[in-house]
Design a protein around this motif. Structure first.
Motif, PDB file in Angstrom:
ATOM      1  N   PRO B 123      30.955  19.569  32.728  1.00 55.74           N
ATOM      2  CA  PRO B 123      31.599  20.316  34.013  1.00 55.74           C
ATOM      3  C   PRO B 123      32.159  19.887  35.153  1.00 55.74           C
ATOM      4  O   PRO B 123      33.075  20.593  35.521  1.00 55.74           O
ATOM      5  CB  PRO B 123      30.015  20.592  34.596  1.00 55.74           C
ATOM      6  CG  PRO B 123      29.020  19.751  33.994  1.00 55.74           C
ATOM      7  CD  PRO B 123      29.575  19.344  32.641  1.00 55.74           C
ATOM      8  N   ALA B 126      35.714  20.555  33.819  1.00 58.96           N
ATOM      9  CA  ALA B 126      36.094  22.154  34.097  1.00 58.96           C
ATOM     10  C   ALA B 126      36.292  22.252  35.389  1.00 58.96           C
ATOM     11  O   ALA B 126      37.311  22.845  35.908  1.00 58.96           O
ATOM     12  CB  ALA B 126      34.481  22.805  33.750  1.00 58.96           C
ATOM     13  N   GLU B 157      27.380  25.014  29.989  1.00 57.55           N
ATOM     14  CA  GLU B 157      27.703  25.396  31.405  1.00 57.55           C
ATOM     15  C   GLU B 157      28.996  25.225  31.604  1.00 57.55           C
ATOM     16  O   GLU B 157      29.994  25.861  32.063  1.00 57.55           O
ATOM     17  CB  GLU B 157      26.550  25.054  32.499  1.00 57.55           C
ATOM     18  CG  GLU B 157      25.292  25.426  32.275  1.00 57.55           C
ATOM     19  CD  GLU B 157      24.478  25.512  33.445  1.00 57.55           C
ATOM     20  OE1 GLU B 157      24.865  25.212  34.806  1.00 57.55           O
ATOM     21  OE2 GLU B 157      23.145  25.502  33.340  1.00 57.55           O
ATOM     22  N   GLY B 158      29.473  23.908  31.405  1.00 52.86           N
ATOM     23  CA  GLY B 158      30.851  23.428  31.712  1.00 52.86           C
ATOM     24  C   GLY B 158      31.936  24.269  30.759  1.00 52.86           C
ATOM     25  O   GLY B 158      33.027  24.717  31.252  1.00 52.86           O
ATOM     26  N   ASN B 160      31.344  27.001  29.290  1.00 54.93           N
ATOM     27  CA  ASN B 160      31.535  28.537  29.669  1.00 54.93           C
ATOM     28  C   ASN B 160      32.304  28.592  30.726  1.00 54.93           C
ATOM     29  O   ASN B 160      33.259  29.795  30.842  1.00 54.93           O
ATOM     30  CB  ASN B 160      30.175  29.120  29.547  1.00 54.93           C
ATOM     31  CG  ASN B 160      30.137  30.620  29.800  1.00 54.93           C
ATOM     32  OD1 ASN B 160      30.748  31.263  28.964  1.00 54.93           O
ATOM     33  ND2 ASN B 160      29.627  31.086  30.985  1.00 54.93           N
ATOM     34  N   LEU B 161      32.048  27.944  31.797  1.00 56.23           N
ATOM     35  CA  LEU B 161      33.081  28.177  32.948  1.00 56.23           C
ATOM     36  C   LEU B 161      34.594  27.826  32.597  1.00 56.23           C
ATOM     37  O   LEU B 161      35.142  28.922  33.025  1.00 56.23           O
ATOM     38  CB  LEU B 161      32.703  27.008  34.216  1.00 56.23           C
ATOM     39  CG  LEU B 161      31.474  27.274  34.776  1.00 56.23           C
ATOM     40  CD1 LEU B 161      30.875  26.177  35.730  1.00 56.23           C
ATOM     41  CD2 LEU B 161      31.023  28.643  35.205  1.00 56.23           C
TER      42      LEU B 161
END
Lengths: 334, 323
Positions: B123, B126, B157-158, B160-161
């Motif tokens: 993340p 990202a 999460e990373g 996807n962002l």
């Protein structure tokens, strides 16, 4: 000659936060917002409001429900030169993001030998009183205050909500700003200018010679209310609001307790391992120890998860009447 | 770019891989002799991934790295004397002795840091990509991580962002077959970790991670795509860790035969064969010698440096508070 006071008007605490965000974004292109439902929705508590219309979707950025990813993205953006301000919808959800808060944001500056820093702000509403029960009502400030590398702020007035947030955004370190849900609709005078309230300065909210009450968050207004009731009985209380928990400005607390000889420390969070234990230690480790006329007393939330039913919820955290009783007991017993 | 046909590129690739190999061997040796403290995660056998990937980057680009990060630092151009000084607990180390092997960063080369937390850098990468995007820049972020990271929440999460915001990030998975002792076969239901890319709507490709050319080609494509504003990609580079996970590893979870079979696929030996028509034997030997000499010099310089000091620790926690 009369000092010219900065222009003030009455704003709610939520409006004050929004004004700080807007002024910070106007002044510095590096500042941007990240969070769940902070755009068109305006934030779960309405704090960001219309900011998306003023600053656009790129800088007021709605995110998926990915707290760990959001905070990680803020860490990365801060490392790469930006000034991100994250909203975590309820402070309870920081539990989802703890690796990025504790292992990354807090430690990077130190671990890298000072070669980089993480200038980011994480805002999150905490506290009980809304019937939201155990996973949406906690007061987790002690978790963050325990971690070297984080700064922790708990504004208790509208003016501080603005001024401390502006100072947090300026700060080159990760700052956790724990707002309180019950305070969002409370109003108070707020300077129009982007006036900073320096981090690490305890505020003396009221001066009285019989007992020192130290309180944080929503407990500050309850302590002030209690002090008013105590005054009617002839007991004069000082009320001190640390505002910044880390770094803690202990000197005004020590000075006040030295004068009154009695300390009542009030927090909403459960007692065990709570931040007021740190304040108690700061008092008894100081020269105020020799001036104590009574044992240092804590009045805290019960060591229970926050319950749902309103009467149970009220019973779980200190109320104004509890502060009055405990302060009276301290003054009359000792 | 054909790394085997272009003599300069061939030399650089070979020198980078040898420097990583010699650096890791030196660390292993210093450790075994009790001259180095703490713990180490060595990347011997995996040199082709950072060497091939970092050649696809240019100045201003960023990387995030892992606990097994010495190779990434070296390939991105970090000073090996300052790296060695860090491992030897010296004041002149990259982190002044405060970080050690798992936290070396080199901001000058866009290296945002190794990371002791599996997937911790994902993340963060990202976010660095988000910074680039917000500034309207054309820099690219390469995030290195291992197979183990691909099952962490932070990874999902990373990635996807980065995907939803079309961020300029290239996710490079060094699949070295084991997350400590947990084999990829046991930890995944998919055959290829690159298949995970489809779940995020981004391209995913699996390449031979012991071939710097294959890594370079895949990462270059992904970097061009990212630089053009077309979003992130996942590159899975299949490789193998020769040494244990860390010093506590007794290799109980894999066989001697398996390790031997992968040693036969030594990325450096393979690359030397591949460049035989481009570089002379003397050129190849020179790359090897330069790497050896550079590592020896790094150890000498680091050993001569002052030990890390404790006197400024309390002032080192917060930015802006240093004396």
């Amino acid at each position: 000659m009369t000092a010219v006071l900065p222009q003030q008007r009455t704003l709610t605490y939520a409006e004050a936060v929004r004004e700080a965000l807007a002024q910070a974004m106007e002044a510095d292109e590096r500042v941007f917002l990240l969070g769940e439902d902070i755009g068109t929705y305006g934030g779960a508590f309405g704090v960001t409001g219309d900011l998306v219309h003023r600053f656009g979707e790129r800088r007021v950025r709605d995110t998926p429900i990915s707290e760990l990813g959001i905070v990680g993205a803020a860490v990365g953006a801060a490392l790469a030169g930006m000034r991100p301000v994250v909203e975590i919808q309820f402070s309870d959800f920081t539990a989802q993001a703890m690796d990025q808060i504790v292992n990354q944001a807090a430690k990077i500056h130190f671990m890298l030998g000072g070669a980089a820093s993480v200038p980011m702000v994480l805002r999150a509403p905490g506290g009980s009183g809304t019937g939201a029960a155990a996973q949406h009502s906690q007061s987790l400030e002690a978790w963050f205050a325990h971690v070297p590398g984080l700064k922790v702020v708990m504004p208790s007035t509208a003016a501080d909500a603005k001024g401390l947030l502006l100072a947090a955004i300026d700060d080159p370190n990760p700052v956790i700003v724990l707002e309180h849900k019950l305070l969002y609709k409370q109003s108070g005078p707020v300077p129009e200018e982007a006036t900073r309230v320096r981090l690490g300065e305890t505020a003396v909210r009221r001066s009285g010679g019989d007992v020192t009450i130290v309180a944080t968050g929503v407990m500050v207004s309850r302590a002030l209310e209690a002090a008013g009731q105590l005054a009617a009985e002839g007991i004069e209380a000082s009320v001190l609001d640390p505002r910044t928990l880390r770094p803690l400005d202990a000197a005004p607390i020590v000075d006040s307790v030295t004068a009154t000889g009695r300390a009542l420390l009030v927090q909403e969070a459960p007692q065990t391992g709570g931040f007021m234990a740190e304040v108690a230690a700061a008092i008894v480790e100081s020269s105020a120890f020799g001036h104590l006329r009574a044992p240092v007393a804590r009045l805290c939330g019960l060591d229970v998860p926050i319950p749902y039913a309103p009467q149970l919820e009220r019973a779980a955290v200190p109320q104004t009447g509890d502060i009055v009783r405990r302060a009276r007991e301290l003054v009359t017993t000792w | 770019m054909d790394l085997t046909k272009d003599a300069d590129a061939a030399r650089e690739t070979l020198r980078t891989m040898w420097t990583i190999r010699r650096f890791e061997e030196a660390v292993d040796d210093l450790f075994a002799r009790g001259l180095m403290h703490g713990t180490m995660h060595l990347s011997i056998g995996q040199e082709a991934v950072p060497a091939g990937a970092c050649l696809a980057l240019r100045e201003g680009d960023y990387i995030t790295s892992t606990h097994r990060g010495h190779g990434h630092c070296i390939a991105r151009g970090a000073r090996i004397d300052a790296m060695m000084a860090e491992l030897l607990a010296k004041e002149t180390g990259y982190c002044r002795g405060r970080g050690g092997s798992m936290h070396i960063a080199d901001v000058a080369t866009g290296n945002l840091g190794a990371n002791g937390i599996v997937a911790g850098g994902v993340p963060i990468a990202a976010g660095a990509g988000l910074a680039v995007s917000l500034r309207g820049g054309d820099e690219v972020v390469v995030s290195f991580f291992g197979d183990g990271a691909v099952n962490e929440g932070a990874w999902h999460e990373g990635v996807n962002l980065a995907a939803i915001w079309d961020l300029p990030v290239v996710f490079v998975c060094e699949n070295n077959h084991y997350g400590m002792s947990m084999s990829v076969g046991k930890a995944f239901k998919v055959d290829r970790l690159a298949e995970r890319a489809a779940a995020y709507g981004i391209p995913g490709v699996t390449v031979d991670g012991n071939d710097p050319q294959a890594v370079h080609d895949a990462v270059s494509d992904a970097v061009h795509r990212a630089r053009a504003g077309r979003g992130p990609s996942l590159v899975e580079a299949v490789t193998y860790r020769w040494k244990g996970h860390s010093k506590s590893d007794k290799n109980l979870y894999r066989t001697r035969e398996e390790i031997e079979a992968w040693r036969e696929q030594d990325p450096i030996v393979r690359f030397e064969r591949a460049v035989a028509a481009t570089l002379s034997d003397a050129d190849v030997a020179a790359c090897r010698d330069e790497a050896r000499d550079a590592v020896r010099e790094a150890i000498r310089v680091a050993n001569a440096a002052p030990d890390a000091r404790a006197d400024s620790l309390a002032d080192a926690v917060y930015a802006g508070s240093e004396a």
